[in-house]
Write an enzyme that holds these catalytic residues in place. Structure first.
Site, PDB file in Angstrom:
ATOM      1  N   LYS A  36       0.854  -1.187   0.000  1.00  0.00           N
ATOM      2  CA  LYS A  36       0.000   0.000   0.000  1.00  0.00           C
ATOM      3  C   LYS A  36       0.890   1.236   0.000  1.00  0.00           C
ATOM      4  O   LYS A  36       1.902   1.275   0.716  1.00  0.00           O
ATOM      5  CB  LYS A  36      -0.910  -0.024   1.229  1.00  0.00           C
ATOM      6  CG  LYS A  36      -1.924   1.116   1.270  1.00  0.00           C
ATOM      7  CD  LYS A  36      -2.912   0.957   2.426  1.00  0.00           C
ATOM      8  CE  LYS A  36      -3.948   2.050   2.450  1.00  0.00           C
ATOM      9  NZ  LYS A  36      -4.940   1.904   3.533  1.00  0.00           N
ATOM     10  N   SER A  61      -9.823   2.033   2.413  1.00  0.00           N
ATOM     11  CA  SER A  61      -8.912   2.760   1.566  1.00  0.00           C
ATOM     12  C   SER A  61      -7.875   1.879   0.884  1.00  0.00           C
ATOM     13  O   SER A  61      -7.237   2.306  -0.072  1.00  0.00           O
ATOM     14  CB  SER A  61      -8.186   3.836   2.375  1.00  0.00           C
ATOM     15  OG  SER A  61      -7.401   3.235   3.405  1.00  0.00           O
ATOM     16  N   SER A  63     -10.269  -0.285   6.638  1.00  0.00           N
ATOM     17  CA  SER A  63      -9.624  -0.212   5.326  1.00  0.00           C
ATOM     18  C   SER A  63      -8.913  -1.468   4.848  1.00  0.00           C
ATOM     19  O   SER A  63      -8.492  -1.511   3.691  1.00  0.00           O
ATOM     20  CB  SER A  63      -8.639   0.943   5.295  1.00  0.00           C
ATOM     21  OG  SER A  63      -9.341   2.128   5.055  1.00  0.00           O
TER      22      SER A  63
HETATM   23  N1  GLN Z   1     -13.407   4.445   5.590  1.00  0.00           N
HETATM   24  C1  GLN Z   1     -12.896   4.929   6.842  1.00  0.00           C
HETATM   25  C2  GLN Z   1     -12.482   6.365   6.691  1.00  0.00           C
HETATM   26  O1  GLN Z   1     -12.722   6.906   5.677  1.00  0.00           O
HETATM   27  C3  GLN Z   1     -11.754   4.075   7.302  1.00  0.00           C
HETATM   28  C4  GLN Z   1     -10.501   4.305   6.549  1.00  0.00           C
HETATM   29  C5  GLN Z   1      -9.358   3.494   7.037  1.00  0.00           C
HETATM   30  O2  GLN Z   1      -9.535   2.473   7.714  1.00  0.00           O
HETATM   31  N2  GLN Z   1      -8.168   3.956   6.730  1.00  0.00           N
HETATM   32  O3  GLN Z   1     -11.925   6.961   7.557  1.00  0.00           O
END
Ligand code: GLN
Length: 484
Positions: free
Chosen positions: A76, A151, A175
Site C-alpha cells: 500500500k 482505503s 480499510s
Molecule cells: N473508511 C474509513 C475512513 O474513511 C476508514 C478508513 C481506514 O480504515 N483507513 O476513515
C-alpha cells in the site's frame, strides 16, 4: 493452475520449480496487461523488482532463506519505501521519494520478498471506495463499473486480479476488511500495537494498524509472521514474545463458542449478505462450533465517535504537510502564510480538507468537551461491550459490510452514506481488537460477500484458525473474476 497462494508459491520455490525472478516476471506481465484498466498500482518499477528477486534467489540458494523468501508482494502506498515514490494517494506527496523504509517494508525485505509495486489508495487512507485518490479510482476486478472498497482498494484489487499473491494494507476504521470483502479476498487487521507504525504515513495514530491482505487465512498468518513484532521506533508497539500466527490453523473447532452480536443481524443487513452469513454460521455448527447471542449495545454509536476522533487525530498528523519540509509546495506565493495556505489548499483533496476542518473544530477550545471528550468516553464504552461479550464467547462473527461493491460515483457526493459502509468494522478499531474479513458467498449480481471474525486482544492465531477451518470446507476464497 491451483490458486497462487503464498503457501503454493513458497513450495514452488523450495522445490526449485520456479525462481523468484520467474515469479516476479509473471506478475509484472500481468500487471502490465491488467493495470491500465484496473488502476490498482500507482507505481510499478520492474527493474527494482527484478533486482530484489535476484537477491532473493541468491538468499534461498545460500540456504539462509525462510518460508516466504522469493515470494513477491505489493505494498500500500502509505508505507514509506526507500527509493520508491510514496504518495499516500495524495497530490501533496505526488513527487515524494522516501529516503527510508517503514518497519513493515524492512521486515518484508529482510525476508527477501520482492516488491511488485505500490498500490493505489484513498488519499491519506480517508475513504471507503478509493475514489478520493489523487491518482484516480481503482476498479473492482469483479465489475469494472464498481468500487473495490477503500482505503486499501489497490491492495485488494491487485490480489483479487492475481496481479500480486498478497499485499500490505492498513486499517483505521475498516480499510483492510472492507475492501477485502468487496473484492473477495481475505484480510486481517491485527490487535493495535502488533504491527509497527514506523514509516506508515499517519492518519489517526491511535487507530491505524497495518496488516496482511491475501487469498487465504493461512497466507495472512504467514505474512503476519513477517510483519508483526516489537519495534522500539513506534512508542505504541507491543513488547511481546514472537509468535507463530499459523500455529493453531489445524485445530478442530469442536466446542468453539461463536458470539453473534444481535446489533449486527438487525435491520440494515441486505438479503444476500444476511443469507450468506447465516449459511456460514450453519457451516460452523457442522464443524462443531456453538453459537451464543451477545450484545454490543454501543456499537451503533461507533461511526459517530470515529468521525470525531479520527479527524481530530488527522488534523494534527497532517499539519506536517506545510510545503516546507517535503512534498508539494505551491509555485506562486507572496509570503510564508500565503505559501502555507496555497500549498494546503492545492495539495489536499476535498475529503482530506473536510476531515482537517472537522478535526480542528472538535479540538478547539469550547467544543473539546462537547465532542472530543464525549467521543473518548464512547470509545471506552464500546471497548467495554467487547470485553463483556468475550466473557461468553471465543470469537465474534458477523457481516463485514452492509452491502456489496457499489457503483463508482454512487456515494462520493454523500459523505455520510460513504461513512456508513464501515458500520460493522469501526468498533473493532476503537476497541483495538483484531478483526478479519473472509469471503463467504456472492450476491445475486455475482459480487463477493465477506464475513467478519473478531477476536479478543492478541487472538490473531485463534481467528486465523477459525477462518482456516472454514476455508478448508468452502471454496469462496478460491473463486476468481472471469475473463482476467
Ligand atoms: N473508511 C474509513 C475512513 O474513511 C476508514 C478508513 C481506514 O480504515 N483507513 O476513515
Amino acid at each position: 493452475m491451483p490458486t497462487p497462494t503464498l503457501r503454493f508459491l513458497s513450495t514452488l520455490l523450495a522445490q526449485g520449480k520456479a525462481s523468484s525472478v520467474e515469479l516476479c516476471q509473471d506478475y509484472l506481465d500481468r500487471i502490465r496487461r491488467l493495470n491500465p484498466a484496473l488502476n490498482a498500482f500507482i507505481t510499478v518499477d520492474p527493474d527494482r523488482t527484478l533486482v530484489e528477486a535476484v537477491a532473493a534467489d541468491a538468499l534461498r540458494a545460500s540456504g539462509r532463506g525462510d518460508v516466504l523468501t522469493g515470494v513477491p508482494i505489493a505494498h500500500k502506498d502509505l508505507f514509506c519505501t526507500e527509493g520508491w515514490l510514496t504518495t499516500c494517494g495524495s497530490r501533496m506527496l505526488a513527487g515524494f521519494v522516501s529516503p527510508y523504509d517503514a518497519h513493515v517494508i524492512r521486515q518484508c525485505k529482510t525476508m527477501g520478498m520482492p516488491s511488485l509495486g505500490k498500490t493505489n489508495m484513498d488519499e491519506f487512507a480517508m475513504g471507503s471506495s478509493n475514489e478520493t485518490s489523487h491518482f484516480g479510482p481503482v476498479k473492482n476486478p469483479w465489475d469494472h463499473a464498481r468500487v473495490p472498497g477503500g482505503s486499501s482498494g489497490g491492495s485488494a484489487a491487485c490480489v483479487a486480479a492475481d496481479m500480486a499473491p498478497a499485499a500490505t494494507g492498513s486499517d483505521t476504521g475498516g480499510s483492510i476488511r472492507q475492501p477485502a470483502a468487496l473484492c473477495g479476498i481475505t484480510g486481517l487487521k491485527p490487535t493495535y500495537g502488533m504491527v509497527s507504525r514506523y514509516g506508515m504515513i499517519a492518519f489517526a495514530s491511535s487507530l491505524d494498524q497495518g496488516g496482511p491482505m491475501a487469498r487465504t487465512a493461512e497466507d495472512c498468518g504467514l505474512l503476519l509472521n513477517v510483519m508483526a513484532g516489537f519495534d522500539e521506533r513506534d512508542s505504541t508497539s507491543l513488547q511481546r514474545e514472537k509468535e507463530d500466527y499459523t500455529r493453531d490453523l489445524d485445530k478442530p473447532l469442536a466446542g468453539l463458542k461463536i458470539g453473534l452480536p444481535r446489533e449486527f443481524f438487525g435491520e440494515g443487513l441486505t438479503g444476500d449478505i444476511a443469507k450468506a452469513v447465516e449459511e456460514a454460521i450453519t457451516q460452523y455448527r457442522r464443524l462443531g462450533a456453538e453459537t451464543v447471542e451477545v450484545g454490543l449495545p454501543n456499537s451503533r454509536l461507533s461511526v459517530a465517535a470515529y468521525y470525531v476522533l479520527a479527524p481530530a487525530e488527522a488534523s494534527s498528523n497532517l499539519s506536517r504537510f506545510d510545503g516546507v519540509r517535503y512534498g508539494y509546495r505551491t509555485p506562486d506565493y507572496t509570503d510564508l502564510l500565503d505559501m502555507y495556505e496555497k500549498t494546503r489548499a492545492e495539495g489536499f483533496g476535498e475529503e482530506v480538507k473536510r476531515r482537517i476542518l472537522i478535526g480542528t473544530y472538535v479540538l478547539s477550545h469550547g467544543y473539546y468537551d462537547a465532542y472530543y471528550i464525549q467521543a473518548q468516553k464512547l470509545r471506552r464504552l464500546i471497548a467495554s461491550d467487547f470485553r463483556a461479550a468475550f466473557r461468553d464467547c471465543d470469537v465474534i462473527l458477523g457481516p463485514t459490510t452492509p452491502g456489496t461493491a457499489f457503483r463508482l460515483g454512487e456515494r462520493i457526493q454523500d459523505p455520510v452514506q460513504m461513512y456508513l459502509t464501515d458500520i460493522y468494522t469501526i468498533a473493532v478499531n476503537l476497541a483495538g481488537l483484531p478483526g478479519m474479513s473472509l469471503p463467504c458467498g456472492f450476491d445475486g449480481q455475482g459480487l463477493p460477500i465477506g464475513m467478519q471474525l473478531i477476536g479478543d486482544y492478541f487472538g490473531e492465531a485463534r481467528i486465523l484458525n477459525v477462518a482456516h477451518q472454514y476455508q478448508r470446507v468452502t471454496d469462496w476464497h478460491q473463486r476468481r473474476p472471469e475473463g482476467l
